[in-house]
Design an enzyme around this catalytic site. Structure first.
Site: not given
Ligand code: URA
Length: 242
Positions: A103-104
């Site tokens: 994920d970011q």
């Protein structure tokens, strides 16, 4: 292999672009400028340089990247820079891709390669490669949450409970969680289903390959046979046809 073809295979552009690099005297092989694009070299073990940057010939590129927070694992990121912006141009031209995604906001070990069969092996659900995450939680982790994670929690999109392969409390808001699947937001959803919330997520290892402490966030390193062996991909292959 002809030098222009070799350069092309290593991400230095089309054959014509590679030839132009050689004609311009920007390519050295074994320390000597080579200006003949058709000169032949044995690629295995070859060390060459382009504009004084040295490269080892590699049939496939295998890398470990220490993903920083606020980078997206997409070539067309929406809100943050792409992890691909952390890699040099020749690797991008070779078409390297992240093996799965983080994920970011997640950090840590991301494998990157241009070997499609390696990506397939690493991401195949049959391989069950353990991935170890360090998880900082919003609330204090209690024994019930640990047993729920170990015995299996119910996710919205799966009738079958999903269990962590291992779960160790490092301190009251920090867990080491090992999962063998690679699904969207898996760790965040498991921790939420156990009644807590992920505040920070770091992938420390994949199989037996641990992110070296010396690799700072945003840096990458080549993976060679000894590191790749730690993933034990072949041992994890089952005998059925893929
Ligand atoms: N699980 C998540 O929730 N996010 C990741 O980035 C990786 C695993």
């Amino acid at each position: 292999m002809e030098l222009e073809r070799l350069l092309r295979s290593q991400g230095f552009g089309s054959r014509a672009e590679s030839r132009a690099l050689v004609w311009a005297g920007r390519v050295s092989v074994a320390g000597e400028i080579c200006d003949d694009p058709l000169a032949r070299f044995e690629p295995e073990g070859l060390v060459f340089s382009v504009d004084d940057v040295s490269w080892d010939y590699r049939k496939f590129a295998y890398l470990a990247l220490n993903k920083p927070a606020d980078y997206e694992c997409s070539r067309r990121p929406l809100h943050h820079p792409s992890v691909y912006s952390l890699l040099p141009e020749p690797l991008l031209k070779r078409g390297v891709q992240a093996v799965g995604r983080l994920d970011q906001d997640a950090t840590g070990l991301l494998l990157v390669t241009d070997d499609g069969s390696f990506i397939h092996k690493c991401t195949s659900p049959r391989k069950q490669i353990p991935k170890l995450y360090e998880v900082i939680t919003r609330h204090v982790v209690d024994d019930e949450q640990i047993s729920a994670l170990l015995s299996g929690v119910q996710l919205h999109d799966d009738p079958q409970a999903v269990a962590a392969a291992a779960c160790v409390r490092l301190n009251e808001r920090c867990l080491q969680l090992t999962v063998t699947q690679g699904r969207y937001h898996l760790v965040k959803r498991m921790v939420a289903a156990a009644g807590n919330r992920v505040e920070a997520l770091h992938r420390a290892s994949i199989g037996g390959l641990t992110l070296p402490e010396s690799l700072a966030a945003g840096q990458w390193m080549w993976l060679d046979a000894p590191e790749l062996a730690l993933l034990a991909l072949n041992q994890r292959m089952d005998s059925s046809a893929e």
